[in-house]
Design a protein around this motif. Structure first.
Motif, PDB file in Angstrom:
ATOM      1  N   GLY A 218       0.796  -1.215   0.000  1.00 13.00           N
ATOM      2  CA  GLY A 218       0.000   0.000   0.000  1.00 13.00           C
ATOM      3  C   GLY A 218       0.828   1.265   0.000  1.00 13.00           C
ATOM      4  O   GLY A 218       0.280   2.371   0.156  1.00 13.00           O
ATOM      5  N   GLN A 219       2.152   1.142  -0.171  1.00 10.15           N
ATOM      6  CA  GLN A 219       3.015   2.309  -0.239  1.00 10.15           C
ATOM      7  C   GLN A 219       2.917   2.950  -1.616  1.00 10.15           C
ATOM      8  O   GLN A 219       2.884   2.256  -2.638  1.00 10.15           O
ATOM      9  N   HIS A 220       2.884   4.286  -1.620  1.00 13.30           N
ATOM     10  CA  HIS A 220       2.761   5.026  -2.882  1.00 13.30           C
ATOM     11  C   HIS A 220       4.036   4.845  -3.696  1.00 13.30           C
ATOM     12  O   HIS A 220       5.089   5.344  -3.339  1.00 13.30           O
ATOM     13  N   LEU A 221       3.936   4.112  -4.797  1.00 12.62           N
ATOM     14  CA  LEU A 221       5.103   3.781  -5.615  1.00 12.62           C
ATOM     15  C   LEU A 221       5.394   4.850  -6.663  1.00 12.62           C
ATOM     16  O   LEU A 221       6.539   5.303  -6.803  1.00 12.62           O
ATOM     17  N   ALA A 222       4.389   5.249  -7.418  1.00 13.29           N
ATOM     18  CA  ALA A 222       4.628   6.145  -8.556  1.00 13.29           C
ATOM     19  C   ALA A 222       3.364   6.911  -8.896  1.00 13.29           C
ATOM     20  O   ALA A 222       2.259   6.578  -8.458  1.00 13.29           O
ATOM     21  N   MET A 223       3.535   7.944  -9.711  1.00 15.03           N
ATOM     22  CA  MET A 223       2.436   8.748 -10.218  1.00 15.03           C
ATOM     23  C   MET A 223       2.465   8.708 -11.746  1.00 15.03           C
ATOM     24  O   MET A 223       3.508   8.959 -12.367  1.00 15.03           O
ATOM     25  N   VAL A 224       1.344   8.353 -12.345  1.00 19.93           N
ATOM     26  CA  VAL A 224       1.194   8.364 -13.796  1.00 19.93           C
ATOM     27  C   VAL A 224       0.389   9.604 -14.166  1.00 19.93           C
ATOM     28  O   VAL A 224      -0.714   9.811 -13.661  1.00 19.93           O
ATOM     29  N   GLU A 225       0.941  10.437 -15.047  1.00 21.77           N
ATOM     30  CA  GLU A 225       0.281  11.686 -15.422  1.00 21.77           C
ATOM     31  C   GLU A 225       0.383  11.907 -16.923  1.00 21.77           C
ATOM     32  O   GLU A 225       1.399  11.573 -17.544  1.00 21.77           O
ATOM     33  N   LYS A 226      -0.663  12.478 -17.495  1.00 18.46           N
ATOM     34  CA  LYS A 226      -0.624  12.882 -18.904  1.00 18.46           C
ATOM     35  C   LYS A 226       0.461  13.915 -19.087  1.00 18.46           C
ATOM     36  O   LYS A 226       0.600  14.842 -18.288  1.00 18.46           O
ATOM     37  N   SER A 227       1.255  13.738 -20.113  1.00 17.77           N
ATOM     38  CA  SER A 227       2.346  14.676 -20.393  1.00 17.77           C
ATOM     39  C   SER A 227       2.150  15.287 -21.775  1.00 17.77           C
ATOM     40  O   SER A 227       1.193  14.964 -22.478  1.00 17.77           O
ATOM     41  N   GLY A 228       3.051  16.164 -22.165  1.00 18.79           N
ATOM     42  CA  GLY A 228       2.928  16.841 -23.448  1.00 18.79           C
ATOM     43  C   GLY A 228       2.591  18.312 -23.283  1.00 18.79           C
ATOM     44  O   GLY A 228       2.624  18.870 -22.186  1.00 18.79           O
ATOM     45  N   GLN A 229       2.235  18.952 -24.398  1.00 19.47           N
ATOM     46  CA  GLN A 229       2.024  20.391 -24.418  1.00 19.47           C
ATOM     47  C   GLN A 229       0.763  20.810 -23.671  1.00 19.47           C
ATOM     48  O   GLN A 229       0.757  21.771 -22.933  1.00 19.47           O
ATOM     49  N   CYS A 230      -0.326  20.087 -23.864  1.00 21.46           N
ATOM     50  CA  CYS A 230      -1.600  20.473 -23.252  1.00 21.46           C
ATOM     51  C   CYS A 230      -2.210  19.232 -22.606  1.00 21.46           C
ATOM     52  O   CYS A 230      -2.888  18.440 -23.264  1.00 21.46           O
ATOM     53  N   THR A 231      -1.944  19.058 -21.328  1.00 18.22           N
ATOM     54  CA  THR A 231      -2.297  17.816 -20.651  1.00 18.22           C
ATOM     55  C   THR A 231      -3.801  17.610 -20.495  1.00 18.22           C
ATOM     56  O   THR A 231      -4.251  16.485 -20.298  1.00 18.22           O
ATOM     57  N   CYS A 232      -4.587  18.667 -20.576  1.00 22.71           N
ATOM     58  CA  CYS A 232      -6.027  18.534 -20.346  1.00 22.71           C
ATOM     59  C   CYS A 232      -6.787  18.113 -21.595  1.00 22.71           C
ATOM     60  O   CYS A 232      -7.996  17.858 -21.528  1.00 22.71           O
ATOM     61  N   LEU A 233      -6.112  18.032 -22.746  1.00 22.10           N
ATOM     62  CA  LEU A 233      -6.765  17.659 -23.999  1.00 22.10           C
ATOM     63  C   LEU A 233      -6.216  16.327 -24.494  1.00 22.10           C
ATOM     64  O   LEU A 233      -5.001  16.101 -24.492  1.00 22.10           O
ATOM     65  N   PHE A 234      -7.106  15.439 -24.941  1.00 19.79           N
ATOM     66  CA  PHE A 234      -6.679  14.153 -25.460  1.00 19.79           C
ATOM     67  C   PHE A 234      -7.848  13.547 -26.231  1.00 19.79           C
ATOM     68  O   PHE A 234      -8.976  14.030 -26.206  1.00 19.79           O
ATOM     69  N   GLY A 235      -7.583  12.429 -26.895  1.00 22.96           N
ATOM     70  CA  GLY A 235      -8.645  11.665 -27.538  1.00 22.96           C
ATOM     71  C   GLY A 235      -9.266  12.367 -28.726  1.00 22.96           C
ATOM     72  O   GLY A 235      -8.734  13.346 -29.264  1.00 22.96           O
ATOM     73  N   GLY A 236     -10.441  11.884 -29.158  1.00 24.66           N
ATOM     74  CA  GLY A 236     -11.093  12.441 -30.336  1.00 24.66           C
ATOM     75  C   GLY A 236     -10.237  12.270 -31.571  1.00 24.66           C
ATOM     76  O   GLY A 236      -9.480  11.303 -31.717  1.00 24.66           O
ATOM     77  N   LEU A 237     -10.317  13.245 -32.463  1.00 22.72           N
ATOM     78  CA  LEU A 237      -9.542  13.180 -33.695  1.00 22.72           C
ATOM     79  C   LEU A 237      -8.057  13.403 -33.456  1.00 22.72           C
ATOM     80  O   LEU A 237      -7.251  13.101 -34.336  1.00 22.72           O
ATOM     81  N   THR A 238      -7.673  13.901 -32.272  1.00 19.07           N
ATOM     82  CA  THR A 238      -6.239  14.063 -32.002  1.00 19.07           C
ATOM     83  C   THR A 238      -5.535  12.712 -31.969  1.00 19.07           C
ATOM     84  O   THR A 238      -4.325  12.640 -32.197  1.00 19.07           O
ATOM     85  N   GLU A 239      -6.278  11.615 -31.698  1.00 18.30           N
ATOM     86  CA  GLU A 239      -5.662  10.287 -31.692  1.00 18.30           C
ATOM     87  C   GLU A 239      -5.206   9.867 -33.081  1.00 18.30           C
ATOM     88  O   GLU A 239      -4.367   8.973 -33.213  1.00 18.30           O
ATOM     89  N   MET A 240      -5.764  10.498 -34.129  1.00 14.35           N
ATOM     90  CA  MET A 240      -5.390  10.131 -35.492  1.00 14.35           C
ATOM     91  C   MET A 240      -4.008  10.643 -35.877  1.00 14.35           C
ATOM     92  O   MET A 240      -3.342  10.054 -36.731  1.00 14.35           O
ATOM     93  N   CYS A 241      -3.580  11.730 -35.248  1.00 11.37           N
ATOM     94  CA  CYS A 241      -2.329  12.360 -35.690  1.00 11.37           C
ATOM     95  C   CYS A 241      -1.309  12.552 -34.580  1.00 11.37           C
ATOM     96  O   CYS A 241      -0.180  12.963 -34.858  1.00 11.37           O
ATOM     97  N   CYS A 242      -1.672  12.272 -33.336  1.00 16.70           N
ATOM     98  CA  CYS A 242      -0.760  12.540 -32.223  1.00 16.70           C
ATOM     99  C   CYS A 242      -0.697  11.347 -31.277  1.00 16.70           C
ATOM    100  O   CYS A 242      -1.733  10.740 -30.963  1.00 16.70           O
ATOM    101  N   ASP A 243       0.514  11.032 -30.817  1.00 14.44           N
ATOM    102  CA  ASP A 243       0.650  10.101 -29.714  1.00 14.44           C
ATOM    103  C   ASP A 243       0.066  10.731 -28.454  1.00 14.44           C
ATOM    104  O   ASP A 243       0.054  11.955 -28.296  1.00 14.44           O
ATOM    105  N   GLN A 244      -0.421   9.906 -27.546  1.00 14.37           N
ATOM    106  CA  GLN A 244      -0.976  10.374 -26.275  1.00 14.37           C
ATOM    107  C   GLN A 244      -0.039   9.885 -25.159  1.00 14.37           C
ATOM    108  O   GLN A 244      -0.159   8.749 -24.699  1.00 14.37           O
ATOM    109  N   PRO A 245       0.924  10.725 -24.719  1.00 17.43           N
ATOM    110  CA  PRO A 245       1.947  10.258 -23.778  1.00 17.43           C
ATOM    111  C   PRO A 245       1.552  10.456 -22.314  1.00 17.43           C
ATOM    112  O   PRO A 245       0.857  11.408 -21.948  1.00 17.43           O
ATOM    113  N   PHE A 246       2.013   9.529 -21.464  1.00 18.95           N
ATOM    114  CA  PHE A 246       1.878   9.612 -20.015  1.00 18.95           C
ATOM    115  C   PHE A 246       3.249   9.358 -19.401  1.00 18.95           C
ATOM    116  O   PHE A 246       3.949   8.422 -19.803  1.00 18.95           O
TER     117      PHE A 246
END
Length: 363
Positions: A218-246
């Motif tokens: 139960g110890q906090h090992l790591a944090m996974v977070e959306k990375s890149g230029q604009c972390t609050c936007l993802f999915g939709g048609l952006t998946e066609m042309c952009c990788d979605q990194p974390f």
């Protein structure tokens, strides 16, 4: 390996880690504890629960992951789900399956298969309660022996507010990883075989999709977070042309230990698959050599959790609902909520001489 009858503490002869009492394998590298038994077999517990393993067990998974620093995860496509999702019906929500490969050699390693009840899956996907079983594979990628199970409580009864603002326990997405093959009432499965877990933080990371990863204690090992230029936007048609990194950072020192990428499609066939279905390809790359096989397994489970959280929306780019086209440019993330940024076209033609145009569409 490493057993010494004159010592109270027993160590693994491969990596030097202390062996837990009664364990038939090393929790760090998966090496069998020479002659010390095998992972526990399936057994019945309270409430009809089955757990504790059979087959290769978690030790088999750790052994496979010990020398692997890059994994490719390919979700298998369901033609019926793609067809109904594109038409806006979404009535055929197929059980997810994935194949995991060594990202450097292409060798099949793990087969992943969802188990969920029909009604919650049809009505509440992708926020429904589910179990996900992980299996070893043969050289062709066919499933063999169970190695671990992911338990994700969700809608409609276990966590009825999942998908809304992450402001309370009933709203926070989470999953638990169990060793071996586990079945039972989701949310009530005993925790004696837990090997890791992950949970969305309170307030959901605000404008950044986030997931906290914990070890078996139960110890906090790591944090996974959306990375890149604009972390609050993802999915939709952006998946066609952009990788979605974390990015994956270690909690203790903030150092980067791994990267998770939801890959953009390569080639026309993959573009059509991306456009018409929610079948995706992910990469998990370990960049810190100190990450143990058990931690790699927890990150693999977290990756599957991320897919259900953010990339399992039917035809997230283009769909036709009630005869009217709908184009989703991207999704906006805010405190656990996913808000589509889309344009919907349609409208009824006017009456009278010469006809007339309807509404041109709108946001």
């Amino acid at each position: 390996p490493g057993r010494n009858k004159n010592q109270t503490m027993v160590f693994c002869g491969t990596c030097g880690a202390p062996l837990q009492d009664g364990a038939g394998f090393c929790m760090q590298c998966g090496t069998p504890a020479g002659g010390g038994g095998v992972p526990p077999q399936q057994q019945m517990g309270p409430g009809g629960w089955q757990g504790g393993g059979g087959g290769a067990g978690a030790g088999g998974l750790f052994g496979m992951l010990a020398g692997v620093n890059k994994l490719t995860i390919q979700q298998q496509m369901s033609l019926m789900e793609a067809a109904t999702g594109t038409m806006g019906c979404g009535c055929c929500e197929a059980l997810n399956t994935y194949k995991v490969f060594d990202g450097n050699t292409g060798q099949p390693l793990v087969f992943i298969e969802e188990k969920a009840d029909l009604i919650p899956r049809a009505c509440c996907a992708p926020n429904h309660s589910l179990l996900v079983h992980f299996y070893t594979t043969d050289s062709r990628g066919n499933k063999q022996q169970p190695i671990m199970t992911m338990e994700r409580p969700g809608c409609p009864f276990d966590k009825p507010c999942v998908g809304l603002a992450a402001c309370g326990e009933c709203c926070l997405q989470e999953m638990t990883l169990h060793e071996g093959f586990v079945e039972g009432d989701i949310g009530s499965i005993p925790k004696q075989a837990v090997m890791g877990s992950a949970k969305v933080p309170e307030m959901g990371g605000f404008l950044t999709p986030s997931l906290e990863v914990f070890d078996r204690q139960g110890q906090h090992l790591a944090m996974v977070e959306k990375s890149g230029q604009c972390t609050c936007l993802f999915g939709g048609l952006t998946e066609m042309c952009c990788d979605q990194p974390f990015s994956v950072t270690r909690k203790s020192d903030g150092q980067s230990i791994a990267n998770i990428i939801k890959e953009k499609p390569r080639g026309m066939q993959n573009m059509l698959q991306e456009l018409l279905s929610d079948a995706d390809t992910f990469t998990l790359e370990i960049i810190d050599p100190s990450v143990t096989p058990e931690q790699k397994a927890s990150l693999l489970g977290s990756l599957v959790m991320l897919d259900y959280m953010f990339f399992e929306r039917d035809s997230d780019g283009i769909k036709c609902e009630g005869g009217d086209p709908s184009i989703n440019f991207c999704n906006f993330y805010f405190m656990g909520c996913i808000i589509p940024c889309k344009c919907e076209g349609g409208g009824e033609s006017g009456e009278g001489g010469g006809g007339g145009g309807g509404d041109g569409g709108g946001f």
